[in-house]
Every structure is written in C-alpha cells, then in structure tokens.
Enzyme design. Structure first.
Site, mmCIF file in Angstrom:
data_model
loop_
_atom_site.group_PDB
_atom_site.id
_atom_site.type_symbol
_atom_site.label_atom_id
_atom_site.label_comp_id
_atom_site.label_asym_id
_atom_site.label_seq_id
_atom_site.Cartn_x
_atom_site.Cartn_y
_atom_site.Cartn_z
ATOM 1 N N CYS A 159 0.829 -1.208 0.000
ATOM 2 C CA CYS A 159 0.000 0.000 0.000
ATOM 3 C C CYS A 159 0.866 1.262 0.000
ATOM 4 C CB CYS A 159 -0.914 -0.037 1.219
ATOM 5 S SG CYS A 159 -1.888 1.463 1.401
ATOM 6 N N CYS A 173 -0.364 4.057 2.332
ATOM 7 C CA CYS A 173 -0.081 3.858 3.753
ATOM 8 C C CYS A 173 1.395 4.100 4.069
ATOM 9 C CB CYS A 173 -0.407 2.427 4.186
ATOM 10 S SG CYS A 173 -1.898 1.769 3.472
ATOM 11 N N ASP A 174 2.281 3.626 3.205
ATOM 12 C CA ASP A 174 3.700 3.567 3.573
ATOM 13 C C ASP A 174 4.620 4.451 2.732
ATOM 14 O OD1 ASP A 174 2.974 1.637 5.443
ATOM 15 O OD2 ASP A 174 3.144 0.032 3.968
#
Ligand code: NAP
Length: 311
Positions: A135, A138-139
C-alpha cells in the site's frame, strides 16, 4: 448462552457491505455489519476516487469513507467491530461466530472483499513492514526522496507508481511482460513522469536487506540475466485474491476462490448472498461493488419478507 438473533448479517464493511446495509435497512430490515477494521475497506487505501459519477475529480478515498460513515450513522445501521471466525448452517438459521459472541442470523451477505497477492519470493515475508509494502498510500511517506520499486503491470501497480512518483526520488516499475494491462489514461500519465523507469520483461527473484529493504535481485526474462537494484522499498501490486476461506464449505466458489452468484447476488445457498470483490464478477470497480451491495441488500429483503421488488 443462547445466540443473539439477527435478521441480516453483513460480513465486510467496504463499499459493497455498506451499500448492502443502506439498501436493506431502508427496505425495512435491521442489518448488522461485522468489520474487523474500521469501515471503508479498500477505499481507505485509494489515493483518489475517479470513475465514480457525481464525485468531484480527485476526491481522496478517505473523504468518500467519511461520507459513507455519516450515511450509516444517519440511518443508525449497527456495526460490530469484530472479525467473524466461523459460519455454520443450522436448522434455525445461519450461525455466526464472531471473536466474542455467537449470533443466529436469518440471512447473510458476504462482502469480505479481496486482499493483495504475494510474490512468494525470498525476503518478501521477512521484510514486510520493513520496506516491503502492499500500500503506497499507507507507507509511501516513509520513503520520501528515496529510490523504490513497484511490482506489477495492472491498474493498481500503475496507480501506486504514480502516487510514489510525487514522493520518492525514483520509482522503478518492474513488470514481467513488455506491455502493461493498466487502463490507457493511467499508462499515459505514467509515461509522462520523468522519475519513473519501466523495467520490462523482468521478475523479482529476491528482496534483500539487513533489518530493512536494501535492494532486489531481478531477472530479465529476455536476456536471461540477473540484475541487482538498490532500493529502499518494494511495493507489491500483482493483483488480489478473495477473502472467502471460511465460506468455501458453505457456498460454491470458482477455482480461484471467488464466490459464484446469479445476477441477484444469490449464492448456491438459500438466504446467503455475496457482493463486491469476493464475488466472481467481470468488472472490479467501486461502482460495481456499490451496485452489487444494493442488489444483495434488496434480494435479502425480498427473500426474507416475501415482498415484490421490481426487476
Ligand atoms: P491485475 O489487473 O490482475 O494485474 C496484476 C498485474 O500483476 C498484471 O500486470 C500481472 O502481470 C502482474 N502479476 C501477476 N502475478 C504476478 C507475479 N507472480 N509476478 C509478477 N507480476 C505478476 O491486478 P490489480 O492491478 O491489482 O487490479 C485488480 C482489479 O482491480 C482489476 O480488475 C483492476 O481493473 C481493478 N482496479 C481498478 C482500478 C481503477 O479502475 N482505477 C484501480 C485498481 C484496481 P500480467 O499482465 O503479465 O498478467
């Protein structure tokens, strides 16, 4: 302890499950959504919602989720923040075993979605959360101004690479063929980025690093040659697989595990429905998941209450 009674259980709080809840609730049922995480499903990880009518261009997925949550609150739809571990059929109905309780439900809508596939190579599992990610939203931030790799050639991989191109110094998109399968407009945008390099006809053989990702060993399939790339992160976007394991003994699935339904979202088992990415379907989009949820919700209502719905 006797099981608690529910008329309709919905497992999964993504767009399909939420849509099923809205439609069945407005029709007169009292559905309960079980979701082990926060509501929103894959929407939580979508950078911008495109291809959805009447949504402003570049609306962040999270903003879409906010509106969905408000809708659920307004309609007072019940939500239980627990995972469902087991489902069994009994003479009295469908038994739902959640983490902390047991429920007896008259009908069930499966909207459990799908999860990212893994490459199954050395270093992948070991370095998840240490540079291996599924993701970018997200990261990606953790790799600001670094060189990173994205693996895959579909819509997800191209969207991940585009998102990362705004944050990272360089993005290598590693694809096993010489053609992407992503939509044309995404490809066009990708090819316009100066800091994205396409690495064609190449697979990832190994991800390595001491405690965090330091690089990948690649194999060029045409030249049959191994190459070493230094990268700080590897974003894997090679497709999805349905989350249907606990239902396989109850409803028919295809050989990839997707649940088979008719156009009214009926599975092979009476009063059990499936919608969204866990279902075998020709188009995996937000809009199709939402519409399948609506159909599943109304089908459950129709079958439980015997009321006619215009077809
Ligand atoms: P996908 O369309 O199935 O593409 C997977 C990609 O990964 C393909 O390019 C495939 O290569 C490659 N791949 C698969 N297994 C691999 C392996 N073991 N090693 C290396 N490469 C591998 O998956 P997706 O991109 O995650 O999309 C899933 C679904 O969601 C699709 O239906 C997609 O249209 C939809 N989606 C839509 C949007 C949008 O409309 N904006 C965004 C995201 C996802 P090959 O090409 O060689 O098979």
């Amino acid at each position: 302890m006797p099981a608690k009674n529910i008329d309709l259980t919905i497992i999964g709080g993504g767009i399909a499950g939420i849509s099923a809840a809205i439609y069945s609730h407005r029709a007169g049922l009292n559905p309960i959504i079980f979701e082990k995480n926060v509501l929103g499903g894959q929407l939580l990880y979508i950078d911008t919602v495109d291809n959805y009518p009447a949504v402003y261009p570049h609306t962040p997925g999270i903003k879409f989720v906010d509106v969905l949550n408000s809708t659920l609150q307004e309609f007072k739809v019940n939500f239980i923040n627990e995972s469902v571990e087991k489902v069994e059929l009994s003479d009295n109905g469908i038994v739902i075993y959640s983490e902390n309780d047991t429920y007896l439900s008259q009908a069930l809508i499966i909207a459990t979605g799908a999860k990212p596939k893994r490459l199954g190579i050395e270093g992948e599992d070991l370095l998840i959360g240490k540079g291996v990610s599924f993701c970018a939203i997200c990261d990606g931030f953790f790799f600001k101004d670094k060189d990173v790799a994205v693996v895959g050639g579909g819509n997800s991989a191209v969207e991940e690479a585009l998102y990362l191109s705004h944050i990272c110094k360089k993005v290598y998109l590693i694809h096993r063929r010489d053609k992407l399968r992503a939509l044309d407009y995404l490809q066009k945008e990708l090819f316009s980025k100066n800091n994205v390099e396409l690495v064609w006809n190449t697979t990832v053989e190994k991800i390595y690093g001491e405690g965090r990702v330091e690089g990948v060993v690649l194999k060029n399939l045409v030249e049959d040659k191994k190459i070493n790339f230094s990268v700080s992160a590897v974003f894997i976007a090679i497709g999805i697989e349905p989350v249907t394991e606990i239902f396989k003994s109850i409803v028919d699935t295809d050989r990839d595990g997707y649940i088979i339904t008719d156009e009214w979202m009926h599975t092979s088992r009476k009063l059990i429905y499936a919608c969204g990415d866990c279902r075998r379907r020709p188009l995996r989009q937000l809009i199709t998941a939402a519409s399948e949820g609506a159909i599943a919700g109304l089908s459950a209502y129709k079958d439980l209450r015997g009321n006619y719905i215009s077809q």
